[in-house]
Design a protein around this motif. Structure first.
Motif, mmCIF file in Angstrom:
data_model
loop_
_atom_site.group_PDB
_atom_site.id
_atom_site.type_symbol
_atom_site.label_atom_id
_atom_site.label_comp_id
_atom_site.label_asym_id
_atom_site.label_seq_id
_atom_site.Cartn_x
_atom_site.Cartn_y
_atom_site.Cartn_z
ATOM 1 N N GLU A 64 0.772 -1.343 -0.073
ATOM 2 C CA GLU A 64 0.014 -0.034 0.067
ATOM 3 C C GLU A 64 0.761 1.054 -0.003
ATOM 4 O OE1 GLU A 64 -0.540 -2.350 2.072
ATOM 5 O OE2 GLU A 64 -2.015 -3.200 0.975
ATOM 6 N N ASP A 65 1.940 1.240 0.896
ATOM 7 C CA ASP A 65 2.789 2.390 0.699
ATOM 8 C C ASP A 65 3.901 2.056 -0.424
ATOM 9 O OD1 ASP A 65 1.856 3.684 2.915
ATOM 10 O OD2 ASP A 65 3.103 2.745 4.427
ATOM 11 N N LYS A 66 4.266 2.787 -1.080
ATOM 12 C CA LYS A 66 5.103 2.438 -2.418
ATOM 13 C C LYS A 66 6.566 3.076 -2.046
ATOM 14 C CE LYS A 66 1.342 1.545 -4.760
ATOM 15 N NZ LYS A 66 0.696 0.197 -4.400
ATOM 16 N N ARG A 131 -1.987 9.558 -6.071
ATOM 17 C CA ARG A 131 -2.526 9.206 -4.837
ATOM 18 C C ARG A 131 -3.544 10.416 -4.182
ATOM 19 N NH1 ARG A 131 1.472 10.146 -0.247
ATOM 20 N NH2 ARG A 131 1.022 12.146 -1.235
ATOM 21 N N ASP A 132 -2.983 11.763 -4.214
ATOM 22 C CA ASP A 132 -3.545 12.768 -4.053
ATOM 23 C C ASP A 132 -4.937 13.333 -4.735
ATOM 24 O OD1 ASP A 132 -1.399 13.017 -2.183
ATOM 25 O OD2 ASP A 132 -0.545 14.921 -3.354
ATOM 26 N N ARG A 133 -4.946 12.641 -5.966
ATOM 27 C CA ARG A 133 -6.249 12.815 -6.720
ATOM 28 C C ARG A 133 -7.161 11.696 -6.709
ATOM 29 N NH1 ARG A 133 -2.799 16.207 -6.626
ATOM 30 N NH2 ARG A 133 -2.631 18.147 -7.735
ATOM 31 N N ASP A 137 -5.377 8.738 0.649
ATOM 32 C CA ASP A 137 -4.281 9.591 1.128
ATOM 33 C C ASP A 137 -3.793 9.217 2.439
ATOM 34 O OD1 ASP A 137 -6.204 10.071 3.132
ATOM 35 O OD2 ASP A 137 -6.507 12.027 2.842
ATOM 36 N N LYS A 138 -3.983 7.951 2.766
ATOM 37 C CA LYS A 138 -3.370 7.189 3.967
ATOM 38 C C LYS A 138 -2.073 6.806 3.468
ATOM 39 C CE LYS A 138 -7.199 5.833 6.723
ATOM 40 N NZ LYS A 138 -8.409 5.263 5.463
ATOM 41 N N ASN A 139 -1.855 6.443 2.346
ATOM 42 C CA ASN A 139 -0.776 5.738 1.731
ATOM 43 C C ASN A 139 0.643 6.734 1.808
ATOM 44 O OD1 ASN A 139 -2.163 3.463 1.756
ATOM 45 N ND2 ASN A 139 -2.412 3.668 -0.659
#
Ligand SMILES: Cc1ncc(C[n+]2csc(CCOP(=O)(O)OP(=O)(O)O)c2C)c(N)n1
Length: 626
Positions: A64-66, A131-133, A137-139
């Motif tokens: 999930e986190d890149k 991600r922001d769009r 937004d948790k990642n």
């Protein structure tokens, strides 16, 4: 049971007890040593990021986190911690095994493909922007860059764009003070200044003491903040990175997992882009690699793909060594000659020149685009630049070659090493496109020697041609067939070829290293009663037009052989020539197909998979003549 063997993914890394982490790091290093000494690969860079990678997977939640690794040659540890500690890891870089770089097709934990330096920040920004769009937004998005990659043109372009693209991004600079050789240029020097500062030494000692006393926690964060403030005010009036909207934290000891975890945890909570400057030792845990990081950056395999000792390849002649020695000879005679290299002195064979003629050697860092335009300007100003770049990395500088060198017909000599298939390094490193992207550029003279002697003649002749020259060659030349020193013996005319064997019905026209395949095909044809002719083309541009006309007039079938993609390559050039001349000829082309080629244990295995073999060629020739 070993700790590493209990790890099947990042969740297991998080479960490892703190007092077992050192043991885990030790086991990872043992595994890295065992696999890379057998299969070859990027040993020193991976040894240096063991603790950093463990800490990343304990704090962040991949996939999930890149986590984006620049170049990604240092992802072996990441592979081991993300479910790839299995049989395929033992086959790392070999046919059927995992690749040596990050590859989303291999694992969901590899967020993006990489192999060329300087892409990580652009990739991370793109992922963060999306991600922001449209994402969660948790990642978190984390880019891990080496100090040398910080000076890549693309990294600087992404830095310039950063503040506009996202509010949340973590950039980790893994500073080991080395590229392949020592990092060069102002940015690594800037980072180095921070590491060398007295203040850093003082704080490091303080932090170590604190860790020793078990008082880890907010105090470290406070220390880092204080350090940051102090660095800004004492050493560097205004932090360079803050111009780009990045909050600077560091330098952090990259071998202290507890410390790294605290900092990363803190960064997770920041709602601004942050840069964490991590200090690591390249080769950590293996004294020889720490002592000689350049030699141990990428090591050669101990065994060939069939398990035989690689002493066989020792008989081959290193193209880098030949190039380096010839250039040194010429440079000693002419002070205008200067070597330009983009962070690849070792691989291109220029370390002796670097050490002996430092005034005629320029390493611009990982900056191929700059290397090419810089060389163009040197040539325009009366110098004789020789620009040494691997085929795959020259792809970066296509426009500079076209716009700055060739449009002005400037006499820059390009020595393009690792042309052809790169086997174990895989998709991102094969040098099989250069003929196609260079051939379309006016003024370019492109050639490839069949052996070391021919290279020497080509290289010496190139200085007299007064135009852009591109000499491509593979890592090794075949063993010498005659004894004696390699000496310049014959001045070459631009566009000449040589007929090696006169034959009938079938003519094999090979470029450079493909001569050995042409000879194999010829032997097989002889066995079925066809005495094929063999021509060593020498030049891919311009072509030997007279020779081609003669061949078209005297053979039924013409077979072209090249270590390049067929699309737009050497064989295509011959087809185009016949077409414009209105010559009807049966041409069979042998080269790489129109798809990306993965890694494999050896060039021969990859060739056979793509139908580039003597048997396949003979079958093709027979079916074309029936
Ligand atoms: C565009 C490009 N040029 C050259 C290379 C060859 N190369 C691979 S790793 C490397 C050095 C990277 O240094 P750094 O980013 O500091 O990472 P380290 O290996 O020191 O961890 C180079 C020059 C490459 N991969 N890409």
């Amino acid at each position: 049971m070993s700790i590493l063997s209990s790890i099947h993914g990042p969740d297991d890394v998080k479960r490892v007890k703190k007092n077992q982490l050192k043991q885990l790091a030790r086991e990872i290093r043992e595994k890295l040593m065992a696999v890379t000494t057998k299969n070859g690969g990027h040993l020193a860079s991976n040894l240096g990021v063991v603790e950093l990678t463990i800490a990343l997977h304990r704090v962040f939640n991949s996939p999930e986190d890149k986590i984006i690794f620049d170049v990604s040659h240092q992802t072996y540890v990441h592979k081991l911690l993300t479910g790839r500690n299995d049989e395929k890891f033992l086959q790392l870089r070999l046919t059927g095994g995992y690749g040596g770089f990050s590859n989303p097709e291999e694992s969901k934990h590899d967020a993006f493909i990489a192999g060329h330096a300087g892409t990580a920040l652009s990739v991370a920004l793109g992922i963060a922007y999306a991600r922001d769009r449209i994402g969660s937004d948790k990642n978190h998005v984390i880019a891990v860059l080496g100090d040398a990659s910080m000076s890549c043109g693309m990294t600087l372009e992404a830095l310039n764009n950063l503040a506009y693209a996202t509010k949340r991004l973590i950039v980790i600079v893994n500073d080991n003070e080395f590229s392949i050789g020592k990092s060069v240029g102002a940015i690594p020097l800037y980072l180095n200044k921070i590491l060398r500062s007295r203040l850093y030494q003082v704080v490091t000692v303080a932090v170590k003491k604190m860790l020793g006393s078990g008082k880890i926690g907010k105090s470290i964060i406070r220390h880092v903040r204080n350090l940051k403030r102090a660095i800004k005010s004492i050493i560097l009036p205004i932090s360079y990175f803050e111009y780009y909207g990045l909050r600077y934290f560091g330098p952090i000891d990259g071998h202290n997992i507890a410390h790294l975890e605290e900092i990363f945890d803190f960064c997770k909570r920041a709602d601004v882009p942050v840069l964490v400057h991590v200090k690591t030792t390249k080769g950590m845990g293996f004294p020889s690699a720490v002592g000689s990081p350049e030699e141990f950056h990428g090591i050669d395999p101990a065994l060939a793909s069939d398990g035989s000792n690689l002493s066989e390849s020792k008989k081959m002649i290193s193209s880098g060594e030949v190039f380096g020695a010839e250039l040194m000879k010429l440079a000693r005679r002419d002070k205008k000659i200067v070597a330009v290299v983009a962070a690849m002195a070792y691989g291109t064979g220029l370390t002796a020149l670097r050490d002996n003629l430092p005034d005629q050697y320029i390493d611009v860092g990982i900056a191929e685009e700059h290397a090419v335009t810089f060389s163009a300007a040197l040539a325009k100003s009366g110098m004789r630049p020789v620009c040494a770049i691997y085929s795959t990395f020259l792809q970066r500088a296509f426009d500079q070659v076209l716009h700055d060198v060739c449009s002005q017909n400037l006499p820059v000599i390009f020595c393009i090493d690792r042309a052809g298939i790169a086997a174990r390094d895989g998709t991102t490193h094969h040098g099989i496109f250069d003929l196609s992207f260079l051939r379309l550029i006016p003024n370019a003279v492109i050639l490839q020697p069949k052996d070391a002697r021919e290279f020497v003649n080509m290289f010496h002749s190139a200085f007299a041609w007064n135009c852009p020259v591109f000499i491509r060659y593979q890592k090794f030349y075949p063993p010498a067939t005659s004894t004696g020193a390699l000496e310049f013996s014959k001045f070459l005319r631009i566009g000449q070829s040589e007929e090696l064997v006169a034959g009938e019905r079938v003519c094999l026209i090979s470029l450079g290293n493909m001569l050995s395949l042409a000879e194999e095909i010829s032997t097989k044809l002889k066995a079925i009663g066809i005495g094929a002719g063999i021509v060593n083309a020498m030049f891919a541009k311009p072509l030997d037009e007279e020779m081609l006309k003669k061949i078209a007039g005297s053979y039924e079938t013409i077979v072209t052989l090249e270590d390049n993609v067929l699309a737009g390559g050497f064989g295509s050039a011959i087809l185009e020539f016949f077409n414009t001349q209105g010559i009807r000829a049966k041409v069979l082309r042998i080269g790489w197909p129109d798809r990306f080629i993965s890694h494999g244990s050896s060039a021969d295995i990859l060739r056979a998979e793509s139908g580039i073999s003597a048997d396949a060629a003979v079958a093709k020739i027979i079916s074309a003549s029936s």
